[in-house]
Design a protein around this motif. Sequence first.
Motif, PDB file in Angstrom:
ATOM      1  N   UNK A  22       0.832  -1.204   0.000  1.00  0.00           N
ATOM      2  CA  UNK A  22       0.000   0.000   0.000  1.00  0.00           C
ATOM      3  C   UNK A  22       0.867   1.254   0.000  1.00  0.00           C
ATOM      4  N   UNK A  23       1.873   1.277   0.854  1.00  0.00           N
ATOM      5  CA  UNK A  23       2.738   2.456   0.946  1.00  0.00           C
ATOM      6  C   UNK A  23       3.521   2.690  -0.344  1.00  0.00           C
ATOM      7  N   UNK A  24       3.773   1.637  -1.109  1.00  0.00           N
ATOM      8  CA  UNK A  24       4.529   1.791  -2.350  1.00  0.00           C
ATOM      9  C   UNK A  24       3.860   2.766  -3.303  1.00  0.00           C
ATOM     10  N   UNK A  25       2.539   2.824  -3.295  1.00  0.00           N
ATOM     11  CA  UNK A  25       1.834   3.775  -4.150  1.00  0.00           C
ATOM     12  C   UNK A  25       1.321   4.984  -3.378  1.00  0.00           C
ATOM     13  N   UNK A  26       1.109   4.835  -2.071  1.00  0.00           N
ATOM     14  CA  UNK A  26       0.598   5.956  -1.268  1.00  0.00           C
ATOM     15  C   UNK A  26       1.711   6.899  -0.833  1.00  0.00           C
ATOM     16  N   UNK A  27       2.788   6.341  -0.272  1.00  0.00           N
ATOM     17  CA  UNK A  27       3.908   7.143   0.236  1.00  0.00           C
ATOM     18  C   UNK A  27       5.182   6.319   0.118  1.00  0.00           C
ATOM     19  N   UNK A  65      -4.344   9.706  -1.780  1.00  0.00           N
ATOM     20  CA  UNK A  65      -4.191   8.256  -1.895  1.00  0.00           C
ATOM     21  C   UNK A  65      -5.548   7.620  -1.631  1.00  0.00           C
ATOM     22  N   UNK A  66      -5.663   6.332  -1.878  1.00  0.00           N
ATOM     23  CA  UNK A  66      -6.935   5.643  -1.708  1.00  0.00           C
ATOM     24  C   UNK A  66      -6.779   4.454  -0.765  1.00  0.00           C
ATOM     25  N   UNK A  67      -7.352   4.519   0.441  1.00  0.00           N
ATOM     26  CA  UNK A  67      -7.334   3.366   1.350  1.00  0.00           C
ATOM     27  C   UNK A  67      -7.987   2.156   0.692  1.00  0.00           C
ATOM     28  N   UNK A  68      -7.635   0.990   1.149  1.00  0.00           N
ATOM     29  CA  UNK A  68      -8.160  -0.242   0.550  1.00  0.00           C
ATOM     30  C   UNK A  68      -9.501  -0.659   1.142  1.00  0.00           C
ATOM     31  N   UNK A  69     -10.068   0.141   2.005  1.00  0.00           N
ATOM     32  CA  UNK A  69     -11.408  -0.104   2.523  1.00  0.00           C
ATOM     33  C   UNK A  69     -12.339   0.966   1.958  1.00  0.00           C
ATOM     34  N   UNK A  70     -13.338   0.586   1.135  1.00  0.00           N
ATOM     35  CA  UNK A  70     -14.235   1.600   0.557  1.00  0.00           C
ATOM     36  C   UNK A  70     -14.956   2.429   1.604  1.00  0.00           C
ATOM     37  N   UNK A  71     -15.203   1.858   2.791  1.00  0.00           N
ATOM     38  CA  UNK A  71     -15.874   2.622   3.837  1.00  0.00           C
ATOM     39  C   UNK A  71     -15.050   3.804   4.308  1.00  0.00           C
ATOM     40  N   UNK A  72     -13.723   3.669   4.328  1.00  0.00           N
ATOM     41  CA  UNK A  72     -12.856   4.776   4.731  1.00  0.00           C
ATOM     42  C   UNK A  72     -12.894   5.886   3.689  1.00  0.00           C
ATOM     43  N   UNK A  73     -12.928   5.505   2.410  1.00  0.00           N
ATOM     44  CA  UNK A  73     -13.028   6.507   1.345  1.00  0.00           C
ATOM     45  C   UNK A  73     -14.348   7.264   1.461  1.00  0.00           C
ATOM     46  N   UNK A  74     -15.426   6.543   1.744  1.00  0.00           N
ATOM     47  CA  UNK A  74     -16.721   7.199   1.883  1.00  0.00           C
ATOM     48  C   UNK A  74     -16.729   8.158   3.074  1.00  0.00           C
ATOM     49  N   UNK A  93      -5.580  -0.890 -10.058  1.00  0.00           N
ATOM     50  CA  UNK A  93      -6.623  -1.896  -9.872  1.00  0.00           C
ATOM     51  C   UNK A  93      -7.676  -1.430  -8.871  1.00  0.00           C
ATOM     52  N   UNK A  94      -7.233  -0.810  -7.780  1.00  0.00           N
ATOM     53  CA  UNK A  94      -8.177  -0.333  -6.761  1.00  0.00           C
ATOM     54  C   UNK A  94      -9.028   0.806  -7.300  1.00  0.00           C
TER      55      UNK A  94
END
Length: 484
Positions: free
Chosen positions: A40-45, A166-175, A204-205
């Motif tokens: 996750x961090x590889x693309x986020x930070x 960045x986009x967390x891998x839990x859709x609920x966090x994005x919402x 992909x996400x």
Amino acid sequence: PQPVPIGEAEWRPFERIEQAVRGIKADTPVAKASKARLVFEASAAPTMVPKLMKVSDPEIEALAVEAGRNDPRLAYLIDQAPNWRKQGDKTLIFVARRESLELIKTALERRAHLRVALFHEDMPTRRRDVEVAQFSLPTGPSILLTTECGGEGRNFQMCRRLVLFDLPWQPGVVEQRIGRLDRIGRDRPTEIVYFRPPSGMGGAVVRLYEAMGLFEQSLGGIDRELRHIGREVERVAVDGPKVLETDIFEAVLKTAEAARTRVQEAAFHQLHRDPYRESMADGILGRVPQDLESLTKEVILAAAAAFGFEVEQQRGEDRWFIALGGEALVENLPGVPDESRFLGTFNREEAVTNESLDFFSSGHPLVEGVLEELQQGNRGRTACFVATGDEEVFGLLALFKREGEIEAVVVDAGGLIRPDLAEALTAPECDLKPADGRRWASLPGWADVIRRMAAALPDHDVPQALAAFRINPDDSKGGRHSDQ
């Protein structure tokens, strides 16, 4: 929504470090969880990846420097943010990690000459209030950078724009992020900016979330049913193929679509079958336990302590600081980013009075995550406890879920079903105290006794939870509470 496409050449350094991290061997659950976080961090930070690794890797360190040197997302912000300020817009930027805040703040201040406000979990509450107050002023900073702690308990309706760095891998966090701006009563549309990588897990996400319609519509009450998405994304990140096809999350997408359809059809059926009338109010409210807030407080605080979270009551106030630190005994909570920190209350009136506090209740990510872990994780499904009673009994308590109701069944050491004990042990006034399960399990014959009692349970269903217990006879001098 305003997606910002990222070119293949711009994203190539991120793709390289992601591939390097995905090549790390991980056999144990703990190792896999750590690897998923690195991916996750590889693309986020990407600059955080070497800092999170337990073993130094010169190749990954060099790749992290290369990816961090020319971040296309940062270049976009430096180019666009001055225009947003000229238009008089306020912009809220969400990032997953505090370290990203500092990086973005420095770049915008030095290269775009902008004032930037910060909001993160390590700031004292008073300082957070000052930052938000200054940001709200027409003459204040045009940009507020925040971590997930800005996703609950704050109202940023003054913002014209939301940037998902960045986009967390839990859709609920994005919402939750989007919900800080897109609230009832808002009189102008929200501009949601997110970045669309061309490949890798990030790409992909994004494709999954776009197909779900996450940037365009609310999850509509299905967020609880979609918590498995984060686990599936982590599985693909750790054990998935090297090259991710465009349909890698096709099965997950079908599940999401089916859940949304099911909820919509159920809502339509319910509304038209028996629409709400004022006379129904007392009956509906009567289904809410009067002690719901105190019960939620008792369960969440006890579970948080058992999970190894940092739990601290603010002196003289019904406010609690809860953090998922490095000592946590659970790998993660569904819908809750790693190392999240919350300052909130279980008291509704106090939460309404002070908007800076989270309200720990049903729907809050911490509460939902803890309850999910209790329902699905081993720590919430097994226990050992002692109680006092009229007789000395060793037994097994099983909880079954049948037609939406919880049914308790007790079997004693002799293999007899004991409805009387099931009723007594599940009564609200019953005083249950935790026992040393490890010591119990080390006693001679423990496994045989547990298997014998389990064999006497009803075999037509699988229990939701099991607990071994010992009832000690009440002592006339005050009762014994030994776990012997």
